[in-house]
Design a protein around this motif. Structure first.
Motif, PDB file in Angstrom:
ATOM      1  N   ASN A   1       0.535  -1.202   0.055  1.00 42.42           N
ATOM      2  CA  ASN A   1      -0.490   0.273  -0.128  1.00 42.42           C
ATOM      3  C   ASN A   1       0.882   1.555   0.429  1.00 42.42           C
ATOM      4  OD1 ASN A   1      -1.886   1.280   0.431  1.00 42.42           O
ATOM      5  ND2 ASN A   1      -2.854   0.831   2.255  1.00 42.42           N
TER       6      ASN A   1
ATOM      7  N   ASP B   1      -3.775   9.029  -5.120  1.00 40.67           N
ATOM      8  CA  ASP B   1      -3.485   8.063  -3.996  1.00 40.67           C
ATOM      9  C   ASP B   1      -3.382   7.200  -5.532  1.00 40.67           C
ATOM     10  OD1 ASP B   1      -3.665   5.780  -2.845  1.00 40.67           O
ATOM     11  OD2 ASP B   1      -5.570   5.376  -1.960  1.00 40.67           O
TER      12      ASP B   1
ATOM     13  N   GLY C   1      -4.207   3.961  -5.139  1.00 42.27           N
ATOM     14  CA  GLY C   1      -6.213   3.381  -4.880  1.00 42.27           C
ATOM     15  C   GLY C   1      -7.475   4.580  -5.410  1.00 42.27           C
ATOM     16  N   SER C   2      -8.451   4.878  -5.321  1.00 44.82           N
ATOM     17  CA  SER C   2      -9.495   5.905  -5.872  1.00 44.82           C
ATOM     18  C   SER C   2      -9.535   7.205  -5.543  1.00 44.82           C
ATOM     19  CB  SER C   2     -10.537   5.276  -5.643  1.00 44.82           C
ATOM     20  OG  SER C   2     -11.942   6.092  -6.689  1.00 44.82           O
ATOM     21  N   ASN C   3      -9.123   8.384  -5.730  1.00 43.20           N
ATOM     22  CA  ASN C   3      -9.315   9.604  -5.359  1.00 43.20           C
ATOM     23  C   ASN C   3     -10.484   9.157  -4.688  1.00 43.20           C
ATOM     24  OD1 ASN C   3      -6.153   9.988  -5.375  1.00 43.20           O
ATOM     25  ND2 ASN C   3      -6.654  11.361  -7.328  1.00 43.20           N
TER      26      ASN C   3
ATOM     27  N   ASN D   1     -12.540   7.191  -3.733  1.00 42.83           N
ATOM     28  CA  ASN D   1     -12.784   6.813  -2.030  1.00 42.83           C
ATOM     29  C   ASN D   1     -12.372   7.256  -0.992  1.00 42.83           C
ATOM     30  OD1 ASN D   1     -14.651   4.982  -3.217  1.00 42.83           O
ATOM     31  ND2 ASN D   1     -13.280   3.756  -3.463  1.00 42.83           N
ATOM     32  N   SER D   2     -11.143   8.387  -0.910  1.00 42.88           N
ATOM     33  CA  SER D   2     -10.107   8.575   0.136  1.00 42.88           C
ATOM     34  C   SER D   2     -10.917   9.757   0.767  1.00 42.88           C
ATOM     35  CB  SER D   2      -9.004   9.492  -0.776  1.00 42.88           C
ATOM     36  OG  SER D   2      -7.826   8.532  -1.538  1.00 42.88           O
ATOM     37  N   LYS D   3     -10.638   9.779   1.563  1.00 41.60           N
ATOM     38  CA  LYS D   3     -11.044  10.771   2.834  1.00 41.60           C
ATOM     39  C   LYS D   3      -9.937  12.518   3.759  1.00 41.60           C
ATOM     40  CE  LYS D   3     -13.796   7.436   5.432  1.00 41.60           C
ATOM     41  NZ  LYS D   3     -14.576   5.979   6.569  1.00 41.60           N
TER      42      LYS D   3
ATOM     43  N   ASP E   1      -5.983   6.766   2.963  1.00 43.48           N
ATOM     44  CA  ASP E   1      -6.476   6.430   1.419  1.00 43.48           C
ATOM     45  C   ASP E   1      -7.522   5.172   1.527  1.00 43.48           C
ATOM     46  OD1 ASP E   1      -5.667   3.934   2.991  1.00 43.48           O
ATOM     47  OD2 ASP E   1      -3.769   3.591   1.941  1.00 43.48           O
ATOM     48  N   GLU E   2      -7.684   4.531   0.796  1.00 42.31           N
ATOM     49  CA  GLU E   2      -9.426   3.782   0.744  1.00 42.31           C
ATOM     50  C   GLU E   2      -8.911   2.302   1.321  1.00 42.31           C
ATOM     51  OE1 GLU E   2     -10.928   2.705  -2.765  1.00 42.31           O
ATOM     52  OE2 GLU E   2      -8.514   1.766  -3.633  1.00 42.31           O
ATOM     53  N   ARG E   3      -8.516   2.039   2.125  1.00 46.78           N
ATOM     54  CA  ARG E   3      -8.151   1.813   2.395  1.00 46.78           C
ATOM     55  C   ARG E   3      -8.080   1.866   4.298  1.00 46.78           C
ATOM     56  NH1 ARG E   3      -3.153  -2.503   0.935  1.00 46.78           N
ATOM     57  NH2 ARG E   3      -3.878  -2.761  -1.193  1.00 46.78           N
ATOM     58  N   GLY E   4      -7.175   3.095   4.350  1.00 50.64           N
ATOM     59  CA  GLY E   4      -7.734   3.247   5.603  1.00 50.64           C
ATOM     60  C   GLY E   4      -6.663   3.252   6.750  1.00 50.64           C
TER      61      GLY E   4
END
Length: 291
Positions: free
Chosen positions: A149, A177, A180-182, A184-186, A241-244
């Motif tokens: 990651n 990211d 990953g997907s921007n 789904n990012s926080k 990131d989307e995985r947290g």
């Protein structure tokens, strides 16, 4: 003897049936050198994706047994079509297709790509008499494992507005990211501006709640400065990131509100103006202000 060459001789006599013995005769023998090509073996290694393994190559040459003629060996490596990367050990030297090594240092590091696959590269040895070995195969069995990651990245942004006018801006282009997907990012604001108010969907922003997104997934913020104020404020934000699992290093946003010329104001006290006659007078106070 096997793989021997050079000069030799032997002596002998002939004896007839009546016991007569000839003189001693000497027979000389010359065994000419015939070059034998070097040999090696195929190599097989197993490793995880995006890792590395050391590959040590060996060669044999039977002509080294009787070294009447100096022998040297060289190695040629073929990497065309190889998905991974091959390096010479203890160096950053990338091995390209057809590279020849004549230093007797035949230790390499293979770096595997992402994914699971059987990766191949090839090699052969040759000597200084023109003898070439067969082409051997180095088989790299790459075992799949999920890629590591990678944390999101941020950049600096600057936005310019005007005094007493709401400033709208988006953070969409200030983070990424890579794996990953921007969408789904926080995003979190670490420290809201010290002057004025920062809003997301008309709700004040804090450091605990992730920033809201609109119907298209964009993050649009509104900055409202104090009345009649102009100047520069800033705030920092970070991305999860989307995985947290991983957060970015903080990014910074600078907001600049330019000044607007406000007209002066006039205040008359009392108001309305008191009535007077030709023989009377009255008094008023006029105040002029320019903020």
């Amino acid at each position: 003897y096997t793989y021997r060459y050079g000069n030799d001789s032997f002596s002998g006599v002939f004896i007839d049936p009546d016991g007569g013995v000839s003189s001693v005769g000497t027979i000389s023998i010359t065994i000419n050198f015939i070059n034998h090509p070097p040999t090696s073996d195929n190599v097989t290694k197993s490793l995880l994706s995006y890792s590395n393994v050391t590959v040590r190559l060996y060669a044999d040459d039977v002509d080294f047994i009787s070294n009447l003629y100096p022998q040297t060996l060289s190695l040629e490596v073929f990497t065309s079509g190889t998905n991974g990367t091959l390096y010479k050990e203890n160096t950053n030297s990338h091995v390209s297709n057809g590279t020849i090594f004549s230093d007797n240092e035949w230790v390499f590091v293979y770096v595997s790509p992402y994914g699971g696959l059987v990766d191949l590269w090839y090699f052969r040895f040759f000597d200084n008499f023109g003898g070439y070995s067969p082409v051997y195969t180095a088989t790299m069995n790459v075992i799949y494992r999920p890629p590591p990651n990678v944390p999101p990245t941020t950049s600096t942004g600057s936005f310019i507005g005007r005094e007493d006018v709401d400033l709208l801006f988006t953070l969409d282009d200030l983070f990424n990211d890579p794996d990953g997907s921007n969408l789904n990012s926080k995003l979190y604001v670490l420290n809201p501006p010290s002057i004025g108010n920062l809003l997301c969907n008309n709700i004040p922003v804090d450091s605990i709640t992730p920033l809201c997104r609109n119907g298209t997934g964009s993050i649009v913020l509104k900055y409202i400065g104090k009345a009649n104020w102009y100047g520069i404020v800033s705030f920092n934000f970070t991305v999860l990131d989307e995985r947290g699992d991983l957060s970015s290093t903080p990014g910074m946003v600078t907001l600049t509100l330019g000044s607007v010329n406000d007209p002066p104001t006039i205040t008359v006290v009392p108001n309305p103006f008191p009535s007077v006659t030709r023989t009377t007078s009255n008094q008023v106070t006029v105040t002029v202000e320019d903020i």
